[in-house]
Structure formats: structure tokens, C-alpha cells
Design a protein around this motif. Structure first.
Motif, short mmCIF file in Angstrom:
data_model
loop_
_atom_site.label_atom_id
_atom_site.label_comp_id
_atom_site.label_asym_id
_atom_site.label_seq_id
_atom_site.Cartn_x
_atom_site.Cartn_y
_atom_site.Cartn_z
N PHE A 14 0.87 -1.13 0.17
CA PHE A 14 -0.18 -0.03 0.13
C PHE A 14 1.01 1.08 -0.01
CE2 PHE A 14 -2.44 -3.25 2.09
CZ PHE A 14 -3.43 -3.23 1.61
N ALA A 15 0.38 2.44 -0.63
CA ALA A 15 0.77 3.72 -0.50
C ALA A 15 -0.20 4.49 0.21
CB ALA A 15 1.59 4.24 -1.82
N ALA A 16 -0.01 4.87 1.46
CA ALA A 16 -1.07 5.86 2.02
C ALA A 16 -0.75 7.15 1.88
CB ALA A 16 -0.92 5.55 3.55
N ASP A 17 -1.61 8.04 1.58
CA ASP A 17 -1.46 9.56 1.53
C ASP A 17 -1.25 10.13 2.73
OD1 ASP A 17 -3.77 10.75 2.64
OD2 ASP A 17 -4.61 10.54 0.60
N ARG A 28 0.74 -1.26 9.35
CA ARG A 28 1.94 -2.06 9.77
C ARG A 28 1.77 -2.86 10.91
NH1 ARG A 28 5.74 3.47 8.88
NH2 ARG A 28 5.75 3.45 6.43
N VAL A 29 0.95 -2.28 12.11
CA VAL A 29 0.75 -3.29 13.30
C VAL A 29 0.33 -4.59 12.75
CG1 VAL A 29 -0.55 -3.89 15.29
CG2 VAL A 29 0.20 -1.41 14.74
N MET A 30 -0.54 -4.72 11.73
CA MET A 30 -1.11 -6.05 11.17
C MET A 30 0.00 -6.58 10.20
SD MET A 30 -4.82 -4.63 10.17
CE MET A 30 -4.83 -5.61 8.70
N GLY A 31 1.27 -6.14 10.13
CA GLY A 31 2.16 -6.55 9.44
C GLY A 31 2.27 -6.26 7.82
N GLN A 32 1.34 -5.16 7.33
CA GLN A 32 1.30 -4.94 5.87
C GLN A 32 2.24 -3.86 5.75
OE1 GLN A 32 -1.19 -6.38 4.01
NE2 GLN A 32 -1.65 -7.28 5.66
N ASP A 33 2.60 -4.14 4.32
CA ASP A 33 3.63 -3.15 3.93
C ASP A 33 3.18 -1.85 3.23
OD1 ASP A 33 5.62 -1.91 2.16
OD2 ASP A 33 6.15 -3.95 0.97
N VAL A 34 3.21 -0.82 4.25
CA VAL A 34 2.68 0.56 3.73
C VAL A 34 3.73 1.49 3.47
CG1 VAL A 34 0.79 2.21 4.35
CG2 VAL A 34 0.55 -0.35 5.40
N ILE A 35 3.79 2.26 2.69
CA ILE A 35 4.76 3.58 2.74
C ILE A 35 3.88 4.67 3.02
CG2 ILE A 35 6.52 2.72 1.26
CD1 ILE A 35 5.29 4.38 -1.08
N TYR A 36 4.53 5.70 3.79
CA TYR A 36 3.62 6.84 4.04
C TYR A 36 4.79 7.82 4.47
CZ TYR A 36 1.71 9.80 7.78
OH TYR A 36 1.12 10.98 8.40
N ALA A 49 3.41 5.15 -5.79
CA ALA A 49 2.58 3.90 -5.90
C ALA A 49 2.86 2.99 -7.02
CB ALA A 49 1.00 4.18 -5.86
N ARG A 50 3.14 3.68 -8.19
CA ARG A 50 3.55 3.25 -9.51
C ARG A 50 4.88 2.63 -9.70
NH1 ARG A 50 1.32 7.25 -13.27
NH2 ARG A 50 -0.64 6.44 -13.73
N ALA A 51 5.87 3.23 -8.97
CA ALA A 51 7.24 2.79 -9.05
C ALA A 51 7.39 1.38 -8.30
CB ALA A 51 8.20 3.67 -8.14
N GLU A 52 6.57 1.03 -7.41
CA GLU A 52 6.46 -0.14 -6.54
C GLU A 52 5.04 -0.95 -6.66
OE1 GLU A 52 9.29 0.27 -3.06
OE2 GLU A 52 8.25 2.04 -3.03
N ASN A 53 4.36 -0.49 -7.64
CA ASN A 53 3.20 -1.12 -7.72
C ASN A 53 2.24 -1.38 -6.51
OD1 ASN A 53 1.48 -2.43 -9.47
ND2 ASN A 53 2.54 -4.79 -9.45
N LYS A 66 -6.13 13.16 -11.50
CA LYS A 66 -4.69 12.90 -11.92
C LYS A 66 -4.40 11.47 -12.66
CE LYS A 66 -3.30 16.25 -8.39
NZ LYS A 66 -4.37 16.36 -7.38
N GLN A 67 -5.14 10.79 -13.03
CA GLN A 67 -4.70 9.42 -13.57
C GLN A 67 -4.25 8.48 -12.82
OE1 GLN A 67 -3.54 11.16 -17.48
NE2 GLN A 67 -5.67 10.36 -18.29
N PRO A 68 -4.52 8.26 -11.54
CA PRO A 68 -3.62 7.45 -10.76
C PRO A 68 -3.89 6.09 -11.24
CG PRO A 68 -5.70 7.95 -9.58
CD PRO A 68 -5.53 8.63 -10.98
N PRO A 69 -2.97 5.14 -10.52
CA PRO A 69 -2.98 3.66 -10.76
C PRO A 69 -4.27 3.21 -9.79
CG PRO A 69 -1.06 4.08 -9.52
CD PRO A 69 -1.43 5.38 -10.04
N ASP A 70 -4.15 1.98 -9.48
CA ASP A 70 -5.53 1.56 -8.58
C ASP A 70 -5.49 2.26 -7.38
OD1 ASP A 70 -6.22 -0.36 -10.33
OD2 ASP A 70 -5.34 -2.00 -9.35
#
Ligand SMILES: [Zn+2]
Length: 161
Positions: A14-17, A28-36, A49-53, A66-70
Motif C-alpha cells: 500500500f501507499a497511504a497519502d 503496519r501493526v498488522m504486518g502490512q507493507d505500507v509507505i507513508y 505507488a507506480r514505482a512499486e506497484n 490525476k490519472q492514478p493507478p489503482d
């Protein structure tokens, strides 16, 4: 038996705004990979988000122009509701991988032998704990502690089925 689908949904990234710091922390507490981070909004968020899918998590209604990915538009202002939404939308299991990731650095924790932390952790912790792990980036040592129990209660209280 776990189906391949279940495995793949759990390996989402995930990429969180930048408005979603608390949600990012709990994922992250749940072990999920999230950049923020502060740089993650608008086009910065889309680029990262695009760089790391990664799947974008956002409360920015303007982002879709802004034509974001998913992306997943987060409905609520409250982190519990936000967490519920992400868990349900992506089929996450809150406790399966809990406490496997550094909340600060977003890196997966690695196991440390008890002997290797003797000089590092407080004597009381060393004499009462058996399992240790550490973050290879910030080098902090972790062990199961009471705040984990509070966090587990919090995750259970989400009542997701
Ligand atoms: Zn760390």
C-alpha cells in the motif's frame, strides 16, 4: 489449506497519502507493507505507488483527476473505520501477521537470538523474555510486551468477519 488467492491478497503493498498516518501505522501493526510520509500526496503519491506497484489509499477526492493507478478511496475520518474498510476491501486478516514489521521503518523484523541481545536490552527484559526480533534499519530490538496485548484487543475489537 490456503488458496492461492488468499496468499496473494495478503501480499499486497500500500501507499497511504499523508492524511492517513494513523491508518498506515495500524496496517503496519498488522504486518502490512505500507509507505507513508509527508511527500506522499498528489503526484508524489501516484509516482511512489507506480514505482512499486502499490495500491493507493487516499482521502483526496481530487486524486482521480490525476490519472492514478489503482486506488481505494477511504470514506471515513476515523482510523478504526478506515482500517475496517481496508481490511474488508482487500480481504486482510488482522492477526495473521501482526507485529512482524517495524512501525517506524516499514521493514520486516528479523529474529534475534536471546544471547545476542543480552548487552542491549534491560536486564529485567532479558530475564523475563525469550523471543526477540529486530529491525535491520533502525536496529531497535523488539519483544512481546504488554502493549502488544492492547493492540491485539484493538484489532479484535474491529469485529471483522
Ligand atoms: Zn525500524
Amino acid at each position: 489449506m490456503k488458496s492461492p488467492t488468499e496468499t496473494s491478497v495478503r501480499n499486497q503493498k500500500f501507499a497511504a497519502d499523508r492524511m492517513l498516518g494513523k491508518l498506515a501505522k495500524w496496517l503496519r501493526v498488522m504486518g502490512q507493507d505500507v509507505i507513508y510520509g509527508q511527500h506522499l500526496s498528489g503526484y508524489g503519491l501516484i509516482r511512489a505507488a507506480r514505482a512499486e506497484n502499490r495500491l493507493i489509499l487516499t482521502r483526496d477526492r481530487g486524486l482521480k483527476k490525476k490519472q492514478p493507478p489503482d486506488f481505494l478511496f477511504i470514506e471515513s475520518d476515523h482510523y478504526r473505520e478506515q482500517l475496517r474498510q481496508v481490511i474488508q476491501a482487500r480481504g486482510l486478516r488482522p492477526l495473521d501477521n501482526a507485529f512482524t514489521r517495524c512501525l517506524e521503518c516499514n521493514l520486516v523484523l528479523e529474529p534475534r537470538s536471546k544471547a545476542s541481545v543480552e548487552k542491549i536490552v534491560p536486564p529485567y527484559v532479558f530475564s523475563t523474555q525469550e523471543k526477540f526480533s529486530w529491525c535491520p534499519k533502525c536496529q531497535r530490538i523488539f519483544w512481546p510486551a504488554t502493549h502488544h496485548e492492547r493492540m491485539i484487543e484493538e484489532l479484535k475489537s474491529l469485529k471483522i468477519d
